[in-house]
Design an enzyme around this catalytic site. Structure first.
Site, mmCIF file in Angstrom:
data_model
loop_
_atom_site.group_PDB
_atom_site.id
_atom_site.type_symbol
_atom_site.label_atom_id
_atom_site.label_comp_id
_atom_site.label_asym_id
_atom_site.label_seq_id
_atom_site.Cartn_x
_atom_site.Cartn_y
_atom_site.Cartn_z
ATOM 1 N N LYS A 174 47.606 24.321 38.686
ATOM 2 C CA LYS A 174 48.882 23.907 39.120
ATOM 3 C C LYS A 174 48.603 22.252 39.055
ATOM 4 O O LYS A 174 47.619 21.615 38.577
ATOM 5 C CB LYS A 174 49.000 24.064 40.596
ATOM 6 C CG LYS A 174 48.944 25.878 40.660
ATOM 7 C CD LYS A 174 50.196 26.409 39.901
ATOM 8 C CE LYS A 174 49.732 27.992 39.832
ATOM 9 N NZ LYS A 174 50.030 28.845 40.856
HETATM 10 C C1 LIG Z 1 49.970 30.313 41.603
HETATM 11 C C2 LIG Z 1 51.151 30.820 42.210
HETATM 12 C C3 LIG Z 1 51.308 31.620 43.454
HETATM 13 C C4 LIG Z 1 50.209 31.440 44.314
HETATM 14 O O1 LIG Z 1 49.309 30.250 44.565
HETATM 15 P P1 LIG Z 1 48.009 30.543 45.090
HETATM 16 O O2 LIG Z 1 47.598 29.002 45.385
HETATM 17 O O3 LIG Z 1 47.087 30.763 43.943
HETATM 18 O O4 LIG Z 1 47.962 31.629 46.237
HETATM 19 C C5 LIG Z 1 52.561 31.781 43.859
HETATM 20 N N1 LIG Z 1 53.484 31.825 43.288
HETATM 21 C C6 LIG Z 1 53.590 31.639 41.877
HETATM 22 C C7 LIG Z 1 54.795 31.398 40.900
HETATM 23 C C8 LIG Z 1 52.367 30.928 41.190
HETATM 24 O O5 LIG Z 1 52.354 30.728 40.189
#
Ligand SMILES: *Cc1c(COP(=O)(O)O)cnc(C)c1O
Length: 386
Positions: A174
């Site tokens: 991210k």
């Molecule tokens: C990565 C992601 C999540 C989950 O995030 P985590 O921190 O891995 O739990 C939720 N929603 C979207 C759209 C994502 O891309």
């Protein structure tokens, strides 16, 4: 591929030495700095965005019999948490910008709808104003899934500054990372308090425990074990300082891609929209079927042969066996996601990419499209994009 600097490493070592291995002073600092950065009153650090979303649903008492609206073009976590709460997931289509379609949300709202979870897909804000106004009018809560959108702006305000509650992800892919990790933001004092309590077993302490001791606490509801640790916050504090730099490098790379591909009629490219500048967590392109014989899956395989990793964001949730079999959607429910899913792919984009890496991707994309077209067109592609 995240960028981790020496400051992050030194800060983690500091935590290992000082002995705060769970939530300690650095989590508090990270929360305060994050709330300040976003422009909101409260930030509650947790161990993932998935946990953040589930806590938000729990804090709003969403459970069996309730309906929650989710866009079909998202990561499974957005809807899985609704299922964990034993509530009903109502999937809706996206628009041509790949963001949740506010009109589809309006059509999906019933007397059982309690919340909508718009996703700010790819690092760009959804049409937040329409979603918030609609939800307000209908008395439905909005829980924003900003997993892709730490630092993304909407109408010159950060995502997470507006609306009831927003969930962020610090997963390594991210915009910034803490390894695993997530954050909730809200400006609602009571909701913030409930989220905090729910994030650690449901433990409540009152003034008596201040006098008598921290062993004195009470459980009014069974909470979760979802807190962030100081080890994660150590990374997050420094990543947050780098975030604007990360995003400007993401935008720079996206601009190089877009300049190189703008004369390729075979591809539809991501763009900034009015009031919604793109933070380019993803650079998702769409193959134009009428102009290009190339199949998306073949495109991805050929990129892989050229040593370039690309991916698909996302397989629409209504196509996954669990959701498909449980909800039996009519064939016509998701026209845009159905039309776009077979055509989309995300090209590599992360701040650590060098200009050389970017150019390698560009020439591979060009060569692959070129080879799939006829020779005459091929030379025109090369001329126009060189
Ligand atoms: C990565 C992601 C999540 C989950 O995030 P985590 O921190 O891995 O739990 C939720 N929603 C979207 C759209 C994502 O891309």
């Amino acid at each position: 591929m995240p960028y981790i600097g020496d400051e992050e490493i030194a800060e983690v070592i500091d935590s290992l030495r000082n002995g705060f291995l769970t939530a300690g002073p650095k989590v508090k600092i990270f929360e305060a700095q994050f709330a300040d950065f976003i422009g909101t009153k409260h930030a509650i650090a947790v161990n993932s965005c998935t946990a953040a979303l589930e806590l938000a649903l729990a804090a709003l008492d969403i459970g069996p019999g309730d309906e929650v609206i989710v866009p079909t073009l998202t990561f499974c976590a957005t809807a899985n948490v609704v299922e964990h709460r034993r509530a009903t997931t109502v999937l809706v289509d996206v628009g041509e910008d790949l963001q949740i379609d506010a009109e589809a949300v309006e059509r999906a709202i019933s007397h059982k709808t309690r919340a909508v979870i718009p996703v700010h897909y790819g690092g760009q804000a959804c049409d937040l104003k329409s979603v918030l106004q609609l939800a307000n009018r209908k008395g439905v809560a909005v829980i924003q899934d900003a997993a892709h959108s730490v630092g993304t702006e909407y109408d010159q305000r950060k995502i997470g500054a507006d609306g009831l509650v927003t969930a962020f992800s610090f997963y390594p892919s991210k915009n910034m990372t803490t390894g695993e990790g997530g954050m909730l933001t809200t400006s609602d004092n009571r909701l913030a308090e409930r989220l905090r309590v729910l994030s650690l077993h449901g433990i409540r302490r009152d003034s008596a425990s201040k006098e008598i001791g921290p062993w004195l606490y009470e459980i009014y509801e069974p909470g979760y074990k979802a807190k962030m640790t100081d080890l994660q916050a150590s990374i997050g504090i420094h990543q947050l300082r780098r975030l604007e730099g990360f995003i400007s490098r993401r935008r720079e790379i996206a601009q190089i891609y877009s300049d190189a591909f703008k004369n390729l009629p075979e591809l539809v490219l991501p763009v900034d929209l009015p009031g919604r500048p793109h933070a380019y967590h993803l650079y998702t392109v769409r193959i134009v079927a009428e102009r290009c014989r190339l199949q998306r899956d073949t495109f991805i395989q050929q990129l892989k042969k050229a040593g370039i990793g690309s991916s698909v964001h996302f397989i629409p949730l209504h196509r996954h066996p669990y959701y498909r079999d449980k909800y039996e959607y009519p064939a016509t429910s998701f026209p845009v996601a159905e039309a776009f899913f077979p055509k989309i792919l995300s090209l590599p984009l992360y701040p650590k990419m060098s200009d050389g890496d970017v150019l390698r991707v560009i020439s591979a994309v060009r060569d692959i499209i070129c080879a799939a077209q006829n020779a005459r067109h091929c030379s025109s592609v090369q001329r126009r994009t060189s």
